[in-house]
Design a protein around this motif. Structure first.
Motif, PDB file in Angstrom:
ATOM      1  N   ILE A  27       0.951  -1.302  -0.027  1.00  0.00           N
ATOM      2  CA  ILE A  27       0.170  -0.021  -0.066  1.00  0.00           C
ATOM      3  C   ILE A  27       1.014   1.189  -0.134  1.00  0.00           C
ATOM      4  CG2 ILE A  27      -1.724  -1.187   1.377  1.00  0.00           C
ATOM      5  CD1 ILE A  27      -1.238   0.758   3.607  1.00  0.00           C
ATOM      6  N   SER A  28       0.221   2.258  -0.309  1.00  0.00           N
ATOM      7  CA  SER A  28       1.106   3.607  -0.535  1.00  0.00           C
ATOM      8  C   SER A  28       1.040   4.313   0.937  1.00  0.00           C
ATOM      9  CB  SER A  28       0.484   4.466  -1.620  1.00  0.00           C
ATOM     10  OG  SER A  28      -0.730   4.966  -0.995  1.00  0.00           O
ATOM     11  N   LEU A  29       2.109   5.326   1.194  1.00  0.00           N
ATOM     12  CA  LEU A  29       1.846   6.281   2.466  1.00  0.00           C
ATOM     13  C   LEU A  29       0.527   6.916   2.479  1.00  0.00           C
ATOM     14  CD1 LEU A  29       5.428   7.483   2.490  1.00  0.00           C
ATOM     15  CD2 LEU A  29       4.479   5.625   3.992  1.00  0.00           C
ATOM     16  N   ASP A  30       0.051   7.259   1.194  1.00  0.00           N
ATOM     17  CA  ASP A  30      -1.113   8.023   1.078  1.00  0.00           C
ATOM     18  C   ASP A  30      -2.378   7.057   1.807  1.00  0.00           C
ATOM     19  OD1 ASP A  30       0.099  10.250   0.203  1.00  0.00           O
ATOM     20  OD2 ASP A  30      -0.334   9.721  -1.790  1.00  0.00           O
ATOM     21  N   GLN A  31      -2.479   6.161   1.412  1.00  0.00           N
ATOM     22  CA  GLN A  31      -3.532   5.112   1.926  1.00  0.00           C
ATOM     23  C   GLN A  31      -3.415   4.826   3.422  1.00  0.00           C
ATOM     24  OE1 GLN A  31      -2.831   1.754  -0.384  1.00  0.00           O
ATOM     25  NE2 GLN A  31      -4.258   2.426  -2.034  1.00  0.00           N
ATOM     26  N   LEU A  32      -2.133   4.645   4.002  1.00  0.00           N
ATOM     27  CA  LEU A  32      -1.842   4.643   5.492  1.00  0.00           C
ATOM     28  C   LEU A  32      -2.384   5.750   6.541  1.00  0.00           C
ATOM     29  CD1 LEU A  32      -0.896   2.768   7.602  1.00  0.00           C
ATOM     30  CD2 LEU A  32       1.505   3.791   7.207  1.00  0.00           C
ATOM     31  N   SER A  33      -2.067   6.915   5.585  1.00  0.00           N
ATOM     32  CA  SER A  33      -2.362   8.198   6.331  1.00  0.00           C
ATOM     33  C   SER A  33      -4.110   8.478   6.390  1.00  0.00           C
ATOM     34  CB  SER A  33      -1.796   9.497   5.339  1.00  0.00           C
ATOM     35  OG  SER A  33      -2.561   9.670   4.284  1.00  0.00           O
ATOM     36  N   GLN A  34      -4.600   7.633   5.618  1.00  0.00           N
ATOM     37  CA  GLN A  34      -6.026   7.725   5.744  1.00  0.00           C
ATOM     38  C   GLN A  34      -6.902   6.750   6.653  1.00  0.00           C
ATOM     39  OE1 GLN A  34      -8.106   9.867   3.801  1.00  0.00           O
ATOM     40  NE2 GLN A  34      -6.230  10.595   3.257  1.00  0.00           N
ATOM     41  N   CYS A  35      -6.012   6.166   6.966  1.00  0.00           N
ATOM     42  CA  CYS A  35      -6.198   4.811   8.204  1.00  0.00           C
ATOM     43  C   CYS A  35      -5.900   5.325   9.733  1.00  0.00           C
ATOM     44  CB  CYS A  35      -5.557   3.777   7.744  1.00  0.00           C
ATOM     45  SG  CYS A  35      -5.976   2.307   8.667  1.00  0.00           S
ATOM     46  N   GLU A  36      -7.018   5.329  10.658  1.00  0.00           N
ATOM     47  CA  GLU A  36      -6.387   5.663  11.813  1.00  0.00           C
ATOM     48  C   GLU A  36      -6.704   4.563  12.870  1.00  0.00           C
ATOM     49  OE1 GLU A  36      -8.703   9.245  13.023  1.00  0.00           O
ATOM     50  OE2 GLU A  36      -8.076  10.239  11.314  1.00  0.00           O
ATOM     51  N   ASN A  37      -6.027   3.445  12.384  1.00  0.00           N
ATOM     52  CA  ASN A  37      -6.050   2.205  13.366  1.00  0.00           C
ATOM     53  C   ASN A  37      -7.336   1.708  13.921  1.00  0.00           C
ATOM     54  OD1 ASN A  37      -3.069   2.042  13.196  1.00  0.00           O
ATOM     55  ND2 ASN A  37      -2.933   3.417  15.220  1.00  0.00           N
ATOM     56  N   GLY A  38      -8.249   1.837  13.129  1.00  0.00           N
ATOM     57  CA  GLY A  38      -9.605   1.525  13.300  1.00  0.00           C
ATOM     58  C   GLY A  38      -9.726   0.123  13.031  1.00  0.00           C
ATOM     59  N   PRO A  39     -11.006  -0.350  13.075  1.00  0.00           N
ATOM     60  CA  PRO A  39     -11.069  -1.921  12.823  1.00  0.00           C
ATOM     61  C   PRO A  39     -11.202  -2.292  11.343  1.00  0.00           C
ATOM     62  CG  PRO A  39     -13.159  -0.810  13.497  1.00  0.00           C
ATOM     63  CD  PRO A  39     -12.057   0.135  13.790  1.00  0.00           C
ATOM     64  N   ASP A  40     -11.073  -1.230  10.629  1.00  0.00           N
ATOM     65  CA  ASP A  40     -11.303  -1.686   9.128  1.00  0.00           C
ATOM     66  C   ASP A  40      -9.689  -1.458   8.602  1.00  0.00           C
ATOM     67  OD1 ASP A  40     -13.928  -1.875   8.993  1.00  0.00           O
ATOM     68  OD2 ASP A  40     -14.074   0.271   8.479  1.00  0.00           O
ATOM     69  N   CYS A  41      -8.530  -1.289   9.342  1.00  0.00           N
ATOM     70  CA  CYS A  41      -7.456  -1.072   8.914  1.00  0.00           C
ATOM     71  C   CYS A  41      -6.607  -2.513   9.302  1.00  0.00           C
ATOM     72  CB  CYS A  41      -6.636  -0.130   9.678  1.00  0.00           C
ATOM     73  SG  CYS A  41      -7.361   1.528   9.584  1.00  0.00           S
ATOM     74  N   PRO A  42      -6.100  -3.006   8.185  1.00  0.00           N
ATOM     75  CA  PRO A  42      -5.110  -4.311   8.240  1.00  0.00           C
ATOM     76  C   PRO A  42      -3.923  -4.065   8.855  1.00  0.00           C
ATOM     77  CG  PRO A  42      -5.599  -3.898   6.014  1.00  0.00           C
ATOM     78  CD  PRO A  42      -6.300  -2.675   6.813  1.00  0.00           C
ATOM     79  N   ASP A  43      -3.252  -5.156   9.122  1.00  0.00           N
ATOM     80  CA  ASP A  43      -1.815  -5.007   9.361  1.00  0.00           C
ATOM     81  C   ASP A  43      -1.007  -5.131   8.001  1.00  0.00           C
ATOM     82  OD1 ASP A  43      -2.384  -5.159  12.244  1.00  0.00           O
ATOM     83  OD2 ASP A  43      -2.256  -7.297  12.272  1.00  0.00           O
ATOM     84  N   TYR A  44      -0.229  -4.073   7.975  1.00  0.00           N
ATOM     85  CA  TYR A  44       0.510  -3.841   6.598  1.00  0.00           C
ATOM     86  C   TYR A  44       1.429  -4.647   6.537  1.00  0.00           C
ATOM     87  CZ  TYR A  44      -3.442  -0.464   6.009  1.00  0.00           C
ATOM     88  OH  TYR A  44      -4.351   0.325   6.158  1.00  0.00           O
ATOM     89  N   VAL A  45       2.034  -5.184   5.561  1.00  0.00           N
ATOM     90  CA  VAL A  45       3.301  -5.804   5.497  1.00  0.00           C
ATOM     91  C   VAL A  45       4.512  -4.908   4.723  1.00  0.00           C
ATOM     92  CG1 VAL A  45       4.388  -7.830   4.245  1.00  0.00           C
ATOM     93  CG2 VAL A  45       2.137  -8.038   5.024  1.00  0.00           C
ATOM     94  N   TYR A  46       4.069  -4.106   3.778  1.00  0.00           N
ATOM     95  CA  TYR A  46       5.014  -3.370   2.987  1.00  0.00           C
ATOM     96  C   TYR A  46       4.542  -1.987   2.605  1.00  0.00           C
ATOM     97  CZ  TYR A  46       8.537  -2.056  -0.532  1.00  0.00           C
ATOM     98  OH  TYR A  46       9.240  -1.527  -0.873  1.00  0.00           O
ATOM     99  N   LEU A  47       5.019  -0.910   3.098  1.00  0.00           N
ATOM    100  CA  LEU A  47       4.539   0.303   2.681  1.00  0.00           C
ATOM    101  C   LEU A  47       5.481   0.871   1.608  1.00  0.00           C
ATOM    102  CD1 LEU A  47       4.018   1.931   6.094  1.00  0.00           C
ATOM    103  CD2 LEU A  47       2.339   0.979   4.419  1.00  0.00           C
ATOM    104  N   LYS A  48       4.928   1.687   0.564  1.00  0.00           N
ATOM    105  CA  LYS A  48       5.794   2.120  -0.317  1.00  0.00           C
ATOM    106  C   LYS A  48       5.335   3.651  -0.723  1.00  0.00           C
ATOM    107  CE  LYS A  48       7.275   1.101  -5.207  1.00  0.00           C
ATOM    108  NZ  LYS A  48       6.871  -0.136  -6.017  1.00  0.00           N
ATOM    109  N   ASP A  49       6.450   4.333  -1.095  1.00  0.00           N
ATOM    110  CA  ASP A  49       6.231   5.969  -1.259  1.00  0.00           C
ATOM    111  C   ASP A  49       5.847   6.026  -2.816  1.00  0.00           C
ATOM    112  OD1 ASP A  49       6.124   8.609  -1.272  1.00  0.00           O
ATOM    113  OD2 ASP A  49       8.219   8.875  -1.065  1.00  0.00           O
TER     114      ASP A  49
END
Length: 65
Positions: free
Chosen positions: A21-43
């Protein structure tokens, strides 16, 4: 048999790409129940390029780094 290896190879490639996933997608997620554990982040939008390079500075006691 060769076709089975080719299909297996493409299946592995597609499944590995789904974990990126991208850093932009991660910034939209706030550790809610819909946020999975990410394996690899890419800029993907190159937001971190301004931090690449050699940084120089000095501490308040005069040491340089």
């Amino acid at each position: 048999m060769k076709i089975i290896y080719i299909l297996l190879f493409f299946t592995i490639i597609i499944s590995c790409k789904a974990q990126t996933i991208s850093l932009d997608q991660l910034s939209q997620c706030e550790n809610g129940p819909d946020c999975p554990d990410y394996v690899y982040l890419k800029d993907t939008s190159n937001r971190l390029n301004k931090f690449v390079g050699i940084w120089k500075g000095t501490y308040t006691d005069g040491r340089t780094y």
